[in-house]
Design an enzyme around this catalytic site. Structure first.
Site, mmCIF file in Angstrom:
data_model
loop_
_atom_site.group_PDB
_atom_site.id
_atom_site.type_symbol
_atom_site.label_atom_id
_atom_site.label_comp_id
_atom_site.label_asym_id
_atom_site.label_seq_id
_atom_site.Cartn_x
_atom_site.Cartn_y
_atom_site.Cartn_z
ATOM 1 N N CYS A 215 0.771 -1.103 0.002
ATOM 2 C CA CYS A 215 0.026 0.062 0.025
ATOM 3 C C CYS A 215 1.115 1.107 -0.035
ATOM 4 O O CYS A 215 0.711 2.250 -0.751
ATOM 5 C CB CYS A 215 -0.854 0.069 1.276
ATOM 6 N N HIS A 216 1.835 1.301 1.000
ATOM 7 C CA HIS A 216 2.768 2.509 0.854
ATOM 8 C C HIS A 216 4.038 1.953 1.110
ATOM 9 O O HIS A 216 4.823 3.086 1.360
ATOM 10 C CB HIS A 216 2.103 3.587 2.245
#
Ligand code: FES
Length: 251
Positions: A215-216
Protein backbone atom coordinates in the site's frame (compact mmCIF):
# COMPACT_ATOMS: atom_id res chain seq x y z
CA UNK A 1 -117.07 70.75 50.11
CA UNK A 2 -116.01 71.76 46.65
CA UNK A 3 -118.47 73.95 44.60
CA UNK A 4 -120.32 72.05 41.88
CA UNK A 5 -118.86 72.56 38.38
CA UNK A 6 -120.76 74.68 36.06
CA UNK A 7 -119.78 72.90 32.85
CA UNK A 8 -117.73 69.94 31.56
CA UNK A 9 -114.56 71.99 30.99
CA UNK A 10 -114.84 73.47 34.42
CA UNK A 11 -115.26 69.97 35.84
CA UNK A 12 -112.09 68.75 34.02
CA UNK A 13 -110.06 71.70 35.28
CA UNK A 14 -111.31 71.13 38.76
CA UNK A 15 -110.41 67.41 38.54
CA UNK A 16 -106.81 68.01 37.27
CA UNK A 17 -106.22 70.46 40.10
CA UNK A 18 -107.30 67.84 42.56
CA UNK A 19 -104.24 66.60 44.43
CA UNK A 20 -103.36 62.89 44.38
CA UNK A 21 -103.28 61.24 47.76
CA UNK A 22 -99.82 61.18 49.47
CA UNK A 23 -98.03 57.80 48.97
CA UNK A 24 -96.51 57.69 52.44
CA UNK A 25 -99.82 58.55 53.94
CA UNK A 26 -101.45 55.80 51.89
CA UNK A 27 -98.93 53.14 52.89
CA UNK A 28 -99.12 54.21 56.52
CA UNK A 29 -102.85 53.82 56.38
CA UNK A 30 -102.48 50.41 54.68
CA UNK A 31 -99.95 49.31 57.27
CA UNK A 32 -102.16 50.43 60.02
CA UNK A 33 -105.01 48.46 58.50
CA UNK A 34 -102.83 45.27 57.98
CA UNK A 35 -100.92 45.39 61.27
CA UNK A 36 -103.56 43.77 63.43
CA UNK A 37 -103.94 40.93 60.91
CA UNK A 38 -100.08 40.19 60.71
CA UNK A 39 -99.68 40.32 64.44
CA UNK A 40 -102.45 37.89 64.94
CA UNK A 41 -100.95 35.42 62.37
CA UNK A 42 -97.47 35.54 63.99
CA UNK A 43 -98.78 34.98 67.44
CA UNK A 44 -100.91 32.11 66.11
CA UNK A 45 -97.82 30.36 64.62
CA UNK A 46 -95.77 30.95 67.78
CA UNK A 47 -98.51 29.35 69.83
CA UNK A 48 -98.55 26.29 67.52
CA UNK A 49 -94.72 25.72 67.68
CA UNK A 50 -94.73 26.18 71.47
CA UNK A 51 -97.42 23.57 71.75
CA UNK A 52 -95.46 21.10 69.53
CA UNK A 53 -92.24 21.61 71.48
CA UNK A 54 -94.11 21.08 74.68
CA UNK A 55 -95.44 17.73 73.47
CA UNK A 56 -92.21 16.25 71.77
CA UNK A 57 -89.31 17.96 73.63
CA UNK A 58 -87.34 18.74 70.33
CA UNK A 59 -88.22 19.47 66.74
CA UNK A 60 -85.11 17.37 65.39
CA UNK A 61 -85.75 13.69 65.08
CA UNK A 62 -82.24 11.98 65.20
CA UNK A 63 -81.80 8.71 63.20
CA UNK A 64 -79.32 7.36 65.81
CA UNK A 65 -81.54 7.42 68.84
CA UNK A 66 -82.43 3.75 68.38
CA UNK A 67 -78.69 2.68 68.49
CA UNK A 68 -76.41 2.70 71.47
CA UNK A 69 -73.24 4.34 70.12
CA UNK A 70 -71.15 3.35 73.16
CA UNK A 71 -71.49 -0.34 72.38
CA UNK A 72 -68.72 -2.10 70.31
CA UNK A 73 -70.26 -4.14 67.50
CA UNK A 74 -69.65 -7.86 67.37
CA UNK A 75 -67.45 -9.21 64.56
CA UNK A 76 -67.99 -12.82 65.53
CA UNK A 77 -69.60 -13.78 62.27
CA UNK A 78 -66.53 -12.54 60.32
CA UNK A 79 -64.01 -14.53 62.36
CA UNK A 80 -62.56 -17.75 60.93
CA UNK A 81 -64.08 -20.95 62.25
CA UNK A 82 -60.69 -22.82 62.29
CA UNK A 83 -58.17 -22.28 65.14
CA UNK A 84 -55.70 -19.41 64.95
CA UNK A 85 -52.60 -21.65 64.53
CA UNK A 86 -53.94 -23.27 61.37
CA UNK A 87 -54.69 -19.81 59.98
CA UNK A 88 -51.12 -18.74 60.61
CA UNK A 89 -49.75 -21.86 58.89
CA UNK A 90 -51.87 -21.08 55.87
CA UNK A 91 -50.60 -17.48 55.81
CA UNK A 92 -46.97 -18.62 56.02
CA UNK A 93 -47.56 -21.11 53.24
CA UNK A 94 -49.10 -18.49 50.97
CA UNK A 95 -46.40 -15.88 51.65
CA UNK A 96 -43.63 -18.45 51.09
CA UNK A 97 -45.19 -19.73 47.87
CA UNK A 98 -45.67 -16.26 46.45
CA UNK A 99 -42.08 -15.35 47.40
CA UNK A 100 -40.73 -18.43 45.62
CA UNK A 101 -42.77 -17.71 42.51
CA UNK A 102 -41.63 -14.08 42.45
CA UNK A 103 -37.96 -15.06 42.89
CA UNK A 104 -38.21 -17.64 40.10
CA UNK A 105 -39.80 -15.08 37.75
CA UNK A 106 -37.15 -12.46 38.55
CA UNK A 107 -34.33 -14.98 38.00
CA UNK A 108 -35.75 -16.04 34.62
CA UNK A 109 -36.11 -12.41 33.51
CA UNK A 110 -32.56 -11.45 34.50
CA UNK A 111 -31.14 -14.63 32.96
CA UNK A 112 -32.92 -14.01 29.64
CA UNK A 113 -31.63 -10.45 29.61
CA UNK A 114 -28.02 -11.52 30.27
CA UNK A 115 -28.16 -14.30 27.66
CA UNK A 116 -29.35 -11.73 25.12
CA UNK A 117 -26.48 -9.40 25.99
CA UNK A 118 -23.74 -12.06 25.81
CA UNK A 119 -21.88 -13.00 22.65
CA UNK A 120 -23.64 -15.26 20.15
CA UNK A 121 -22.49 -18.82 19.44
CA UNK A 122 -20.72 -17.96 16.18
CA UNK A 123 -18.77 -15.15 17.89
CA UNK A 124 -17.76 -17.48 20.73
CA UNK A 125 -16.63 -20.08 18.20
CA UNK A 126 -14.31 -17.51 16.65
CA UNK A 127 -12.85 -16.47 19.99
CA UNK A 128 -10.28 -19.28 19.89
CA UNK A 129 -8.77 -21.04 16.93
CA UNK A 130 -6.73 -24.25 17.13
CA UNK A 131 -4.10 -24.92 14.47
CA UNK A 132 -2.31 -28.19 13.70
CA UNK A 133 1.35 -27.21 13.46
CA UNK A 134 2.42 -30.55 11.97
CA UNK A 135 0.82 -29.49 8.69
CA UNK A 136 3.09 -26.42 8.30
CA UNK A 137 6.53 -27.32 6.89
CA UNK A 138 9.65 -25.39 7.86
CA UNK A 139 10.20 -22.20 5.88
CA UNK A 140 6.48 -21.78 5.03
CA UNK A 141 3.81 -19.28 5.93
CA UNK A 142 0.18 -20.00 6.75
CA UNK A 143 -2.54 -17.38 7.02
CA UNK A 144 -5.66 -18.12 9.11
CA UNK A 145 -8.64 -15.98 10.00
CA UNK A 146 -9.19 -15.19 13.66
CA UNK A 147 -11.87 -12.77 14.89
CA UNK A 148 -12.18 -11.39 11.38
CA UNK A 149 -8.46 -10.61 11.04
CA UNK A 150 -5.65 -12.46 9.23
CA UNK A 151 -3.03 -14.15 11.41
CA UNK A 152 0.41 -15.03 10.01
CA UNK A 153 2.01 -18.28 11.23
CA UNK A 154 5.61 -18.65 10.11
CA UNK A 155 7.65 -21.82 10.62
CA UNK A 156 11.06 -20.22 10.65
CA UNK A 157 14.30 -21.86 9.57
CA UNK A 158 17.51 -21.89 11.62
CA UNK A 159 19.06 -19.16 9.48
CA UNK A 160 15.96 -16.92 9.83
CA UNK A 161 16.06 -17.34 13.61
CA UNK A 162 19.77 -16.39 13.65
CA UNK A 163 19.10 -13.31 11.47
CA UNK A 164 16.21 -12.17 13.67
CA UNK A 165 18.18 -12.60 16.90
CA UNK A 166 21.29 -10.89 15.51
CA UNK A 167 19.63 -7.52 14.81
CA UNK A 168 20.85 -4.55 16.87
CA UNK A 169 17.56 -3.30 18.30
CA UNK A 170 18.94 0.20 18.89
CA UNK A 171 18.57 0.93 15.19
CA UNK A 172 14.92 -0.16 15.11
CA UNK A 173 12.01 2.26 14.98
CA UNK A 174 10.05 0.10 17.42
CA UNK A 175 12.86 -1.59 19.43
CA UNK A 176 11.97 -5.14 20.44
CA UNK A 177 14.08 -8.27 20.87
CA UNK A 178 13.15 -11.32 18.81
CA UNK A 179 12.91 -13.46 21.96
CA UNK A 180 10.24 -11.05 23.29
CA UNK A 181 8.09 -11.65 20.21
CA UNK A 182 8.07 -15.46 20.17
CA UNK A 183 7.40 -18.28 22.64
CA UNK A 184 9.22 -20.86 20.54
CA UNK A 185 11.94 -19.50 18.21
CA UNK A 186 10.80 -21.61 15.26
CA UNK A 187 7.22 -20.34 15.41
CA UNK A 188 6.41 -16.70 14.68
CA UNK A 189 2.72 -15.84 15.18
CA UNK A 190 1.44 -12.29 14.51
CA UNK A 191 -1.54 -10.32 13.17
CA UNK A 192 -1.32 -9.78 9.39
CA UNK A 193 -2.38 -6.12 9.61
CA UNK A 194 0.01 -3.36 8.62
CA UNK A 195 0.44 -0.88 11.46
CA UNK A 196 0.36 2.03 9.03
CA UNK A 197 -3.18 1.99 7.64
CA UNK A 198 -4.25 -1.63 7.98
CA UNK A 199 -3.36 -3.31 4.67
CA UNK A 200 -2.36 -6.99 4.63
CA UNK A 201 1.39 -7.33 3.97
CA UNK A 202 2.78 -9.91 1.53
CA UNK A 203 4.96 -12.70 2.96
CA UNK A 204 8.52 -13.64 1.94
CA UNK A 205 9.11 -10.30 0.27
CA UNK A 206 10.58 -6.90 1.01
CA UNK A 207 14.15 -5.76 1.63
CA UNK A 208 14.54 -7.73 4.88
CA UNK A 209 13.22 -11.16 3.87
CA UNK A 210 10.08 -10.85 5.92
CA UNK A 211 6.88 -9.06 4.84
CA UNK A 212 6.20 -6.15 2.52
CA UNK A 213 3.14 -3.91 2.55
CA UNK A 214 2.44 -2.76 -1.03
CA UNK A 215 0.00 0.00 0.00
CA UNK A 216 2.70 2.54 1.00
CA UNK A 217 5.88 0.46 0.97
CA UNK A 218 6.52 -0.72 4.54
CA UNK A 219 9.16 -3.46 5.03
CA UNK A 220 9.10 -5.90 7.97
CA UNK A 221 11.87 -8.37 8.88
CA UNK A 222 11.58 -12.09 9.73
CA UNK A 223 10.53 -11.16 13.25
CA UNK A 224 7.75 -8.83 11.97
CA UNK A 225 9.55 -5.67 13.09
CA UNK A 226 9.21 -2.53 11.01
CA UNK A 227 12.50 -1.75 9.24
CA UNK A 228 11.55 0.65 6.45
CA UNK A 229 8.55 2.65 5.23
CA UNK A 230 5.81 4.69 6.91
CA UNK A 231 4.48 2.06 9.38
CA UNK A 232 5.22 3.24 12.95
CA UNK A 233 5.11 -0.09 14.84
CA UNK A 234 6.01 -3.77 14.56
CA UNK A 235 3.31 -6.24 13.55
CA UNK A 236 1.14 -7.04 16.56
CA UNK A 237 1.51 -10.34 18.44
CA UNK A 238 -1.86 -11.89 19.45
CA UNK A 239 -2.62 -14.03 22.51
CA UNK A 240 -1.65 -17.62 21.81
CA UNK A 241 -0.46 -20.80 23.49
CA UNK A 242 0.97 -24.23 22.66
CA UNK A 243 -1.17 -26.86 24.43
CA UNK A 244 1.14 -29.53 22.89
CA UNK A 245 4.16 -29.67 20.61
CA UNK A 246 1.98 -30.16 17.58
CA UNK A 247 -0.84 -27.73 18.23
CA UNK A 248 -1.32 -24.00 18.59
CA UNK A 249 -4.33 -22.18 20.08
CA UNK A 250 -4.82 -18.54 19.19
CA UNK A 251 -7.03 -16.43 21.44
S1 FES B 1 -0.89 0.43 4.99
FE1 FES B 1 0.94 -0.66 4.92
S2 FES B 1 2.35 0.80 4.38
FE2 FES B 1 0.52 1.93 4.45
Amino acid sequence: MRPAPSSASAALRSWTRHAFPNTSQTSAVATARLAPQTTSLTSQRRDQSTAAAATSGSSFDSPFTKYDTNKIPSFAKYKAKSPEVSNRVFQYFMVGSMGLLTAAGAKATVQDFLVNMSASADVLAQAKVEVDLASIPEGKNVIIKWRGKPVFIRHRTESEIKDAEGVNISILRDPQKDEDRVKKPEWLIMLGVCTHLGCVPIGESGDFGGWFCPCHGSHYDVSGRIRKGPAPLNLEIPEYDFPSDESLVIG
